[in-house]
Scaffold this motif. Structure first.
Motif, PDB file in Angstrom:
ATOM      1  N   PHE A 106      10.012   9.500   3.450  1.00  0.00           N
ATOM      2  CA  PHE A 106      10.575  10.487   2.525  1.00  0.00           C
ATOM      3  C   PHE A 106       9.453  11.026   1.633  1.00  0.00           C
ATOM      4  CE2 PHE A 106      14.394   8.174   3.692  1.00  0.00           C
ATOM      5  CZ  PHE A 106      15.276   9.219   3.896  1.00  0.00           C
ATOM      6  N   PRO A 107       9.257  12.347   1.606  1.00  0.00           N
ATOM      7  CA  PRO A 107       8.243  12.900   0.698  1.00  0.00           C
ATOM      8  C   PRO A 107       8.598  12.541  -0.748  1.00  0.00           C
ATOM      9  CG  PRO A 107       9.148  14.609   2.142  1.00  0.00           C
ATOM     10  CD  PRO A 107       9.972  13.390   2.351  1.00  0.00           C
ATOM     11  N   THR A 108       7.595  12.451  -1.612  1.00  0.00           N
ATOM     12  CA  THR A 108       7.822  12.031  -2.999  1.00  0.00           C
ATOM     13  C   THR A 108       8.923  12.853  -3.665  1.00  0.00           C
ATOM     14  OG1 THR A 108       5.484  11.549  -2.999  1.00  0.00           O
ATOM     15  CG2 THR A 108       6.575  11.436  -5.130  1.00  0.00           C
ATOM     16  N   ALA A 109       8.943  14.139  -3.394  1.00  0.00           N
ATOM     17  CA  ALA A 109       9.935  15.019  -4.038  1.00  0.00           C
ATOM     18  C   ALA A 109      11.373  14.637  -3.658  1.00  0.00           C
ATOM     19  CB  ALA A 109       9.660  16.471  -3.653  1.00  0.00           C
ATOM     20  N   TYR A 110      11.534  13.941  -2.551  1.00  0.00           N
ATOM     21  CA  TYR A 110      12.877  13.551  -2.083  1.00  0.00           C
ATOM     22  C   TYR A 110      13.117  12.034  -2.212  1.00  0.00           C
ATOM     23  CZ  TYR A 110      13.334  18.218  -0.090  1.00  0.00           C
ATOM     24  OH  TYR A 110      13.414  19.576   0.079  1.00  0.00           O
ATOM     25  N   LYS A 111      12.263  11.388  -3.005  1.00  0.00           N
ATOM     26  CA  LYS A 111      12.349   9.931  -3.146  1.00  0.00           C
ATOM     27  C   LYS A 111      13.760   9.476  -3.540  1.00  0.00           C
ATOM     28  CE  LYS A 111       9.624   6.509  -5.681  1.00  0.00           C
ATOM     29  NZ  LYS A 111      10.275   6.329  -6.947  1.00  0.00           N
ATOM     30  N   ASP A 112      14.364  10.262  -4.446  1.00  0.00           N
ATOM     31  CA  ASP A 112      15.712   9.886  -4.905  1.00  0.00           C
ATOM     32  C   ASP A 112      16.773  10.845  -4.360  1.00  0.00           C
ATOM     33  OD1 ASP A 112      14.681   7.766  -6.463  1.00  0.00           O
ATOM     34  OD2 ASP A 112      13.981   9.258  -7.922  1.00  0.00           O
ATOM     35  N   ASN A 113      16.419  11.582  -3.342  1.00  0.00           N
ATOM     36  CA  ASN A 113      17.367  12.535  -2.764  1.00  0.00           C
ATOM     37  C   ASN A 113      17.241  12.509  -1.238  1.00  0.00           C
ATOM     38  OD1 ASN A 113      19.050  14.665  -2.131  1.00  0.00           O
ATOM     39  ND2 ASN A 113      17.648  16.268  -2.874  1.00  0.00           N
ATOM     40  N   HIS A 114      17.566  11.357  -0.684  1.00  0.00           N
ATOM     41  CA  HIS A 114      17.410  11.204   0.769  1.00  0.00           C
ATOM     42  C   HIS A 114      18.237  12.225   1.536  1.00  0.00           C
ATOM     43  CE1 HIS A 114      15.689   6.838   0.873  1.00  0.00           C
ATOM     44  NE2 HIS A 114      15.021   7.641   0.067  1.00  0.00           N
ATOM     45  N   LYS A 115      19.466  12.461   1.044  1.00  0.00           N
ATOM     46  CA  LYS A 115      20.332  13.393   1.764  1.00  0.00           C
ATOM     47  C   LYS A 115      19.685  14.776   1.819  1.00  0.00           C
ATOM     48  CE  LYS A 115      24.938  15.323   2.171  1.00  0.00           C
ATOM     49  NZ  LYS A 115      24.470  16.714   2.090  1.00  0.00           N
ATOM     50  N   ILE A 130       0.848  -1.203   0.000  1.00  0.00           N
ATOM     51  CA  ILE A 130       0.000   0.000   0.000  1.00  0.00           C
ATOM     52  C   ILE A 130       0.885   1.255   0.000  1.00  0.00           C
ATOM     53  CG2 ILE A 130      -1.659   1.323   1.397  1.00  0.00           C
ATOM     54  CD1 ILE A 130      -2.806  -1.492   2.228  1.00  0.00           C
ATOM     55  N   PHE A 131       1.940   1.231   0.800  1.00  0.00           N
ATOM     56  CA  PHE A 131       2.869   2.374   0.846  1.00  0.00           C
ATOM     57  C   PHE A 131       3.524   2.573  -0.526  1.00  0.00           C
ATOM     58  CE2 PHE A 131       7.132   4.218   1.561  1.00  0.00           C
ATOM     59  CZ  PHE A 131       6.759   5.422   2.149  1.00  0.00           C
ATOM     60  N   ASN A 132       3.950   1.483  -1.138  1.00  0.00           N
ATOM     61  CA  ASN A 132       4.647   1.582  -2.426  1.00  0.00           C
ATOM     62  C   ASN A 132       3.731   2.107  -3.543  1.00  0.00           C
ATOM     63  OD1 ASN A 132       7.031   0.780  -1.294  1.00  0.00           O
ATOM     64  ND2 ASN A 132       6.742  -1.393  -1.760  1.00  0.00           N
ATOM     65  N   ARG A 133       2.415   2.022  -3.326  1.00  0.00           N
ATOM     66  CA  ARG A 133       1.468   2.586  -4.313  1.00  0.00           C
ATOM     67  C   ARG A 133       1.133   4.047  -4.010  1.00  0.00           C
ATOM     68  NH1 ARG A 133      -3.729  -1.153  -5.202  1.00  0.00           N
ATOM     69  NH2 ARG A 133      -4.380   0.163  -3.488  1.00  0.00           N
ATOM     70  N   GLY A 134       1.860   4.635  -3.035  1.00  0.00           N
ATOM     71  CA  GLY A 134       1.619   6.052  -2.703  1.00  0.00           C
ATOM     72  C   GLY A 134       0.626   6.223  -1.573  1.00  0.00           C
ATOM     73  N   ILE A 171       1.668   6.499   4.874  1.00  0.00           N
ATOM     74  CA  ILE A 171       2.017   7.782   5.509  1.00  0.00           C
ATOM     75  C   ILE A 171       1.863   8.933   4.501  1.00  0.00           C
ATOM     76  CG2 ILE A 171       3.933   9.076   6.564  1.00  0.00           C
ATOM     77  CD1 ILE A 171       4.906   6.218   7.603  1.00  0.00           C
ATOM     78  N   LEU A 172       2.224   8.700   3.247  1.00  0.00           N
ATOM     79  CA  LEU A 172       2.137   9.778   2.245  1.00  0.00           C
ATOM     80  C   LEU A 172       0.678  10.156   1.958  1.00  0.00           C
ATOM     81  CD1 LEU A 172       4.970   8.775  -0.267  1.00  0.00           C
ATOM     82  CD2 LEU A 172       5.069  10.390   1.641  1.00  0.00           C
ATOM     83  N   ASN A 173      -0.207   9.191   2.048  1.00  0.00           N
ATOM     84  CA  ASN A 173      -1.645   9.446   1.902  1.00  0.00           C
ATOM     85  C   ASN A 173      -2.113  10.387   3.034  1.00  0.00           C
ATOM     86  OD1 ASN A 173      -4.432   9.289   1.731  1.00  0.00           O
ATOM     87  ND2 ASN A 173      -4.546   7.057   1.836  1.00  0.00           N
ATOM     88  N   SER A 174      -1.716  10.061   4.268  1.00  0.00           N
ATOM     89  CA  SER A 174      -2.101  10.922   5.405  1.00  0.00           C
ATOM     90  C   SER A 174      -1.456  12.298   5.296  1.00  0.00           C
ATOM     91  CB  SER A 174      -1.684  10.276   6.730  1.00  0.00           C
ATOM     92  OG  SER A 174      -2.522   9.200   7.036  1.00  0.00           O
ATOM     93  N   ALA A 175      -0.212  12.343   4.781  1.00  0.00           N
ATOM     94  CA  ALA A 175       0.476  13.634   4.671  1.00  0.00           C
ATOM     95  C   ALA A 175      -0.256  14.546   3.675  1.00  0.00           C
ATOM     96  CB  ALA A 175       1.925  13.422   4.244  1.00  0.00           C
ATOM     97  N   LYS A 176      -0.699  13.964   2.579  1.00  0.00           N
ATOM     98  CA  LYS A 176      -1.418  14.770   1.570  1.00  0.00           C
ATOM     99  C   LYS A 176      -2.692  15.358   2.205  1.00  0.00           C
ATOM    100  CE  LYS A 176      -2.993  14.377  -3.236  1.00  0.00           C
ATOM    101  NZ  LYS A 176      -4.392  14.730  -3.059  1.00  0.00           N
ATOM    102  N   GLY A 200      13.472   0.573   3.841  1.00  0.00           N
ATOM    103  CA  GLY A 200      12.558   1.294   2.952  1.00  0.00           C
ATOM    104  C   GLY A 200      12.167   2.660   3.498  1.00  0.00           C
ATOM    105  N   TYR A 201      12.554   2.983   4.730  1.00  0.00           N
ATOM    106  CA  TYR A 201      12.247   4.291   5.320  1.00  0.00           C
ATOM    107  C   TYR A 201      13.585   4.943   5.686  1.00  0.00           C
ATOM    108  CZ  TYR A 201       7.372   2.790   5.240  1.00  0.00           C
ATOM    109  OH  TYR A 201       6.133   2.363   4.813  1.00  0.00           O
ATOM    110  N   PHE A 202      13.926   5.060   6.958  1.00  0.00           N
ATOM    111  CA  PHE A 202      15.166   5.741   7.339  1.00  0.00           C
ATOM    112  C   PHE A 202      16.184   4.708   7.827  1.00  0.00           C
ATOM    113  CE2 PHE A 202      11.951   8.837   7.091  1.00  0.00           C
ATOM    114  CZ  PHE A 202      12.574   9.977   6.617  1.00  0.00           C
ATOM    115  N   SER A 203      17.412   4.811   7.292  1.00  0.00           N
ATOM    116  CA  SER A 203      18.455   3.849   7.666  1.00  0.00           C
ATOM    117  C   SER A 203      18.978   4.197   9.059  1.00  0.00           C
ATOM    118  CB  SER A 203      19.605   3.919   6.659  1.00  0.00           C
ATOM    119  OG  SER A 203      20.300   5.143   6.837  1.00  0.00           O
ATOM    120  N   CYS A 204      19.809   3.304   9.559  1.00  0.00           N
ATOM    121  CA  CYS A 204      20.430   3.514  10.860  1.00  0.00           C
ATOM    122  C   CYS A 204      21.265   4.810  10.857  1.00  0.00           C
ATOM    123  CB  CYS A 204      21.348   2.322  11.095  1.00  0.00           C
ATOM    124  SG  CYS A 204      21.276   1.671  12.704  1.00  0.00           S
ATOM    125  N   GLU A 205      22.059   4.987   9.809  1.00  0.00           N
ATOM    126  CA  GLU A 205      22.945   6.161   9.731  1.00  0.00           C
ATOM    127  C   GLU A 205      22.111   7.444   9.614  1.00  0.00           C
ATOM    128  OE1 GLU A 205      23.215   3.388   7.740  1.00  0.00           O
ATOM    129  OE2 GLU A 205      24.774   2.576   9.070  1.00  0.00           O
TER     130      GLU A 205
END
Ligand SMILES: N=CN[C@@H](CCC(=O)O)C(=O)O
Ligand SMILES: [Zn+2]
Length: 411
Positions: free
Chosen positions: A185-194, A103-107, A110-115, A224-229
Motif C-alpha cells: 500500500f502506498p503511504t498515501a493509502y496507508k489508512d485507506n486500503h479500500k 525495514i519495511f515498517n521504517r519506510g 518495496i516503498l523504497n524501490s517505488a520511490k 501486513g500487505y494484502f488480505s485474502c479478501e
C-alpha cells in the motif's frame, strides 16, 4: 538457417511428446539421450536422436560439442527484474540485525524501490533493466516472467510495464508481463486500503488491459500487505480483463491464501516458505503450480519451501529466481537449482524438471519451452565439458555454461 549440434555427450529433458507438468514421483525422472545430435531449423528444434542417425546434409552451421551436455534453457516464471537502483543499504541493515519486516515498517523495502522508480525516467529504467536481462540470458534463462509492482501509481506502473514491453520487443528471450500493483500500500493509502484497491480495480487494471501490457495479475497476499479478501477482489478484476492470477502467498504466514488462489483458478502460487498440511491438500490435484524461490530464502534467511514434503505428497514444484532488489538480487537460475538441491533436498533431476518443464507451466509457455521436443523453440544451454549433469548443481559457484541458443540464435 540450419544448425547441427553433433557428438553431444548427453541431451537432458528429452520428451517425445509435450507434457504439461510433472508432479510427485514423476519429478524424479529426467530423460537423457546419450551420444546424440540435435538439428535446429530457424527457431525450432527440428530433430534429434542418436549419433548413429545423425543427418549428413549441408547445414549452415555444424557445431561439434564433444563432451558437452545440452539442455533446454531455464524458464524463470517469477521475477521483478525491472527496477530502479538497488537496496544494498538494507542488506547491511539486515546483517546488523533488522528483519525484512522491520525495514519495511521504517519506510524501506518495496516503498523504497517505488520511490526510486517513480523518480527515474523510462529510458534510464530500461537501461538498468536490460543489463540484468542480458546477464540472465548469459546464465541460461530462455523465458522469463517480469512483474511490475515498484510503481504503485498508474503512471509509474505503466512506465514499468512499457519497459517490460520494450525488452520483449528488443530481445530474443520469451517474456511475459505481470501486473503487481498490489505489491504494497502506498503511504498515501496507508489508512485507506479500500481506496487503493478501488484504484487498482477501477483504473489501473482497465488502463493496463487497454494497452495490452500484462498477461498476468499478482498481489502480495501476506499479513501486513494484502488480505485474502483484498487479493480476491484484485485477481477477479484482473480475470475480467483477461489476466490470469499468479500470486505471492505464504512467504511469512499462512492465512488461507492458497485455498482462495486455487479456488480462483490461479496459474501459480509463489513463495510458499510456510506451508500447512491443509495447503498441501488444497493444491493436490489442482491446476495451480506451487513455485518455490529458494534464493530468496537464502538471501533474507527465512525458511525454505518444504519441497521434499510437497513432492512426497504428490505435488508438482516449479523453481524460479524472484530476482528483485530487496529479497533476491540475483536472477541466476543455476544458483536457484543448486540451492534447491542443497537446501531443499531436491534431487538434481527434480530440480532440473522444476526449472524447465514445471517453470514453463507456471509461466504459461509450456507449448514452446521447457523440454527438448520436436517443434518446440530451439532455446538451449550448451554446457562446458562435465563429468555428469550432477556437476551443474554441485559446482554451485562455477559457470558451467559455454553457450546459450535462444530461439535458434547463438547468443
Ligand atoms: N515479497 C514480495 N515481493 C518480493 C520482494 C519485494 C521487495 O522487497 O522489493 C519478493 O517476491 O520477494
Ligand atoms: Zn516476488
Amino acid at each position: 538457417m540450419t544448425i547441427l549440434l553433433k557428438n553431444i555427450k548427453e541431451i537432458l529433458q528429452v520428451r517425445n511428446q509435450h507434457i504439461d507438468k510433472l508432479e510427485g514421483q514423476e519429478m524424479k525422472t529426467l530423460p537423457v539421450l546419450e551420444n546424440a545430435f540435435l538439428l535446429i531449423e530457424n527457431d525450432i528444434i527440428k530433430d534429434f536422436g542418436p549419433m548413429s542417425d545423425c543427418p549428413t546434409a549441408d547445414f549452415d552451421e555444424v557445431i561439434d560439442v564433444t563432451g558437452k551436455t545440452v539442455l533446454p534453457t531455464w524458464v524463470d516464471s517469477h521475477t521483478h527484474l525491472v527496477y530502479a537502483g538497488n537496496r544494498e543499504l538494507e542488506f547491511v541493515d539486515r546483517i546488523n540485525g533488522l528483519s525484512y519486516e522491520e525495514i519495511f515498517n521504517r519506510g524501506g523495502g518495496i516503498l523504497n524501490s517505488a520511490k526510486k522508480l517513480q523518480e527515474l525516467s523510462e529510458e534510464e529504467l530500461y537501461e538498468q533493466s536490460r543489463k540484468r536481462l542480458e546477464e540472465v540470458i548469459q546464465q541460461g534463462t530462455g523465458a522469463v516472467e517480469i512483474k511490475s509492482g515498484y510503481g504503485l501509481t498508474l503512471e509509474a506502473e505503466l512506465k514499468m510495464l512499457r519497459v517490460i514491453k520494450k525488452l520483449k520487443d528488443n530481445y530474443p528471450i520469451e517474456i511475459k508481463a505481470t501486473f503487481l500493483g498490489a505489491h504494497a500500500f502506498p503511504t498515501a493509502y496507508k489508512d485507506n486500503h479500500k481506496g487503493y484497491i478501488d484504484l487498482l480495480v477501477d483504473e489501473m487494471i482497465p488502463a493496463i488491459a487497454k494497452e495490452g501490457l500484462a498477461e498476468y495479475v499478482d498481489a502480495f497476499l501476506e499479513t501486513g500487505y494484502f488480505s485474502c479478501e483484498e487479493t480476491e477482489r484484485i485477481i477477479q478484476a484482473g480475470q475480467k480483463h483477461g489476466m490470469i492470477a499468479k500470486v505471492h502467498v505464504n512467504q511469512f504466514t499462512a492465512i488461507g491464501g492458497i485455498e482462495m488462489c486455487v479456488k480462483n483458478g490461479a496459474l501459480s502460487v509463489d513463495h510458499l516458505e510456510i506451508v500447512t498440511d491443509e495447503d498441501i491438500a488444497v493444491l493436490k490435484g489442482s491446476k495451480t503450480m506451487p513455485v518455490a524461490l529458494p534464493t530468496c530464502s537464502f538471501f533474507i534467511s527465512i525458511p525454505y519451501t518444504p519441497a521434499r514434503k510437497m513432492i512426497d505428497a504428490g505435488l508438482p514444484i516449479a523453481l524460479a529466481s524472484d530476482s528483485n532488489p530487496g529479497t533476491t538480487p540475483s536472477g541466476n537460475m543455476n544458483f536457484v537449482v543448486s540451492t534447491a538441491c542443497i537446501k531443499m533436498r531436491m534431487t538434481p533431476e527434480e530440480a532440473i524438471n522444476a526449472a524447465t518443464i514445471n517453470g514453463a507451466y507456471a509461466m504459461g509457455v509450456g507449448q514452446d519451452y521447457g523440454s527438448i521436443t520436436k517443434g518446440k523453440k530451439a532455446s538451449l544451454i550448451i554446457t562446458k565439458p562435465l563429468h555428469s549433469f550432477y556437476e551443474l548443481p554441485y559446482a554451485f559457484g562455477s559457470n558451467n555454461i559455454e553457450q546459450v541458443i535462444l530461439n535458434g540464435k547463438l547468443q
